[in-house]
Design a protein around this motif. Sequence first.
Motif, mmCIF file in Angstrom:
data_model
loop_
_atom_site.group_PDB
_atom_site.id
_atom_site.type_symbol
_atom_site.label_atom_id
_atom_site.label_comp_id
_atom_site.label_asym_id
_atom_site.label_seq_id
_atom_site.Cartn_x
_atom_site.Cartn_y
_atom_site.Cartn_z
ATOM 1 N N PRO A 40 -31.684 73.171 -29.534
ATOM 2 C CA PRO A 40 -31.772 74.524 -30.093
ATOM 3 C C PRO A 40 -30.643 74.828 -31.070
ATOM 4 O O PRO A 40 -30.681 75.841 -31.774
ATOM 5 N N HIS A 41 -29.614 73.955 -31.115
ATOM 6 C CA HIS A 41 -28.421 74.246 -31.912
ATOM 7 C C HIS A 41 -28.407 73.537 -33.270
ATOM 8 O O HIS A 41 -27.631 73.906 -34.154
ATOM 9 N N GLY A 42 -29.233 72.520 -33.446
ATOM 10 C CA GLY A 42 -29.214 71.731 -34.671
ATOM 11 C C GLY A 42 -29.858 70.387 -34.411
ATOM 12 O O GLY A 42 -30.716 70.257 -33.533
ATOM 13 N N GLU A 43 -29.434 69.387 -35.155
ATOM 14 C CA GLU A 43 -30.042 68.067 -35.038
ATOM 15 C C GLU A 43 -29.147 67.098 -34.276
ATOM 16 O O GLU A 43 -27.923 67.112 -34.416
ATOM 17 N N ILE A 44 -29.784 66.225 -33.484
ATOM 18 C CA ILE A 44 -29.128 65.099 -32.827
ATOM 19 C C ILE A 44 -29.896 63.865 -33.278
ATOM 20 O O ILE A 44 -31.087 63.735 -32.992
ATOM 21 N N LYS A 45 -29.246 62.969 -33.997
ATOM 22 C CA LYS A 45 -30.009 61.892 -34.639
ATOM 23 C C LYS A 45 -29.189 60.609 -34.703
ATOM 24 O O LYS A 45 -27.973 60.619 -34.538
ATOM 25 N N PRO A 46 -29.864 59.484 -34.961
ATOM 26 C CA PRO A 46 -29.168 58.198 -35.071
ATOM 27 C C PRO A 46 -28.380 58.092 -36.371
ATOM 28 O O PRO A 46 -28.605 58.834 -37.328
ATOM 29 N N GLU A 47 -27.495 57.123 -36.389
ATOM 30 C CA GLU A 47 -26.789 56.731 -37.610
ATOM 31 C C GLU A 47 -27.025 55.233 -37.828
ATOM 32 O O GLU A 47 -27.930 54.650 -37.236
ATOM 33 N N LEU A 48 -26.182 54.611 -38.660
ATOM 34 C CA LEU A 48 -26.379 53.199 -39.000
ATOM 35 C C LEU A 48 -26.351 52.300 -37.774
ATOM 36 O O LEU A 48 -27.184 51.410 -37.613
ATOM 37 N N GLU A 50 -26.425 51.645 -33.534
ATOM 38 C CA GLU A 50 -26.997 52.208 -32.314
ATOM 39 C C GLU A 50 -25.934 52.783 -31.382
ATOM 40 O O GLU A 50 -26.271 53.443 -30.401
ATOM 41 N N SER A 51 -24.667 52.533 -31.674
ATOM 42 C CA SER A 51 -23.567 53.069 -30.866
ATOM 43 C C SER A 51 -22.981 54.341 -31.467
ATOM 44 O O SER A 51 -21.966 54.844 -30.993
ATOM 45 N N VAL A 52 -23.626 54.874 -32.486
ATOM 46 C CA VAL A 52 -23.156 56.083 -33.179
ATOM 47 C C VAL A 52 -24.230 57.161 -33.075
ATOM 48 O O VAL A 52 -25.414 56.896 -33.262
ATOM 49 N N ARG A 103 -25.331 46.948 -32.824
ATOM 50 C CA ARG A 103 -26.687 46.718 -33.340
ATOM 51 C C ARG A 103 -27.014 47.763 -34.412
ATOM 52 O O ARG A 103 -26.596 48.912 -34.330
ATOM 53 N N ILE A 104 -27.789 47.325 -35.397
ATOM 54 C CA ILE A 104 -28.223 48.217 -36.473
ATOM 55 C C ILE A 104 -29.445 49.002 -36.012
ATOM 56 O O ILE A 104 -30.373 48.451 -35.411
ATOM 57 N N THR A 105 -29.459 50.301 -36.294
ATOM 58 C CA THR A 105 -30.577 51.167 -35.925
ATOM 59 C C THR A 105 -31.857 50.721 -36.635
ATOM 60 O O THR A 105 -31.836 50.373 -37.825
ATOM 61 N N ALA A 106 -32.958 50.766 -35.900
ATOM 62 C CA ALA A 106 -34.252 50.298 -36.437
ATOM 63 C C ALA A 106 -34.904 51.399 -37.265
ATOM 64 O O ALA A 106 -35.921 51.977 -36.880
ATOM 65 N N ALA A 107 -34.309 51.697 -38.402
ATOM 66 C CA ALA A 107 -34.878 52.664 -39.343
ATOM 67 C C ALA A 107 -34.878 52.002 -40.716
ATOM 68 O O ALA A 107 -33.938 51.283 -41.069
ATOM 69 N N LEU A 113 -30.181 49.249 -46.136
ATOM 70 C CA LEU A 113 -28.755 49.309 -46.442
ATOM 71 C C LEU A 113 -28.060 48.003 -46.080
ATOM 72 O O LEU A 113 -27.272 47.460 -46.866
ATOM 73 N N VAL A 114 -28.357 47.478 -44.899
ATOM 74 C CA VAL A 114 -27.744 46.213 -44.477
ATOM 75 C C VAL A 114 -28.242 45.064 -45.345
ATOM 76 O O VAL A 114 -27.475 44.168 -45.709
ATOM 77 N N ASP A 115 -29.511 45.103 -45.715
ATOM 78 C CA ASP A 115 -30.055 44.053 -46.587
ATOM 79 C C ASP A 115 -29.337 44.046 -47.934
ATOM 80 O O ASP A 115 -29.076 42.986 -48.510
ATOM 81 N N GLU A 116 -28.985 45.237 -48.418
ATOM 82 C CA GLU A 116 -28.321 45.331 -49.727
ATOM 83 C C GLU A 116 -26.832 45.009 -49.644
ATOM 84 O O GLU A 116 -26.290 44.302 -50.500
ATOM 85 N N LEU A 117 -26.150 45.518 -48.609
ATOM 86 C CA LEU A 117 -24.685 45.453 -48.573
ATOM 87 C C LEU A 117 -24.127 44.387 -47.630
ATOM 88 O O LEU A 117 -22.935 44.105 -47.660
ATOM 89 N N ARG A 118 -24.970 43.844 -46.752
ATOM 90 C CA ARG A 118 -24.575 42.762 -45.844
ATOM 91 C C ARG A 118 -23.329 43.111 -45.032
ATOM 92 O O ARG A 118 -23.269 44.117 -44.375
#
Length: 366
Positions: A40-48, A50-52, A103-107, A113-118
């Motif tokens: 109810p306060h805003g968004e809770i979402k993944p980042e790059l 899975e530990s963030v 681990r990288i988030t499955a988005a 991003l990882v494919d481009e910047l490694r």
Amino acid sequence: MEPKFNGPAYTVGIEEELMILDSSSYALVNRIDDLVEDSPHGEIKPELMESVLEISTRPAADLREAAEQLRGLRRQVRDKAAEHELAIGSAGTHPFAKWEDQRITAAPRYRDLVDELRFVARQEVIFGLHVHVGVDDPDKAIHVANGMRVHVPILLALSANSPFWRGDATGLASTRMPIFRAFPRVGIPPYYADWSDYERRIGFMVDAGVMEDYTWLWYDVRPHPNFGTVEIRAMDGQTHVEHTLGLAALIQAMVKELSEHFEAGKRLADFPYEMLDENKWLASRHGLEGELVDLPERRTVPAKDLARRLYDRLKEHAQDLGGADALEGVLDLIERGDEAHRQRKVYEANRDFTELLRDIVGASAP
């Protein structure tokens, strides 16, 4: 690129990147899927990684409303984490985590991003604070973004909160800054003449195929036309929510001062880019314990003195915007030291990272 700088002015949005921790060992863990839920306060979402975990307030009319949302979000993710024997901590880096274990988030965006910047993307286990402030005109937004460049170093010094990395004391107050500096299109942004100049130059990059859109610019300050804001991205994540809110109040007051500067038809001072960048390095190295060049003068002054001057100058703007109480978080940083200083003090007692993280988790609770 359709700019949506149509007001209201000076709304505030706050984004915090938080650490997901094992509640016993305080190791960083890949458990984002256990924590994402509606709020109810805003968004809770993944980042790059899975530990963030990222929490984002909705646009708030003032700092009082933003504070209520942010505290609600921190409280919600803390309680949800506890259900899964996890903990939430907030700082610029995790003191002993290794990027090789994350681990990288499955988005699609993050996989691209990882494919481009490694390696550059994979090693980015860092946690930042982003603040959006609403601006009601596109040319004004460019003026504000240009003017904010001189403030980036003091904002970094105030927010410095990452003195440890991979189990080592780095000697820096903000280790997060040089880690993120490995990314392309980061740091002090270029100067743009007006909105048309910005749109033309960013369009050139998109048409050339080097990036998808302007959100692939990760500068310390950027106009965000989709939101109608200027976004300031230079700060380390803050352990104490009061410090997050203090920095947001200071930034909101800075935007008001620069907006009024634009409305009065005034021109910004022309500071050498290399001097802005050097000040940013000094802030990363020493935080509030060091000195910064007092632009436009050619002399250094204690960072705390510069921060105090800004606090005194912008206090009236904060009062007008309803952020005077929140601004006291900045005064606490000036008087008692940045959070990097506090981290070192806790760690040096017993040289125990577990003890340090236990302290960080406790202080991160709203």
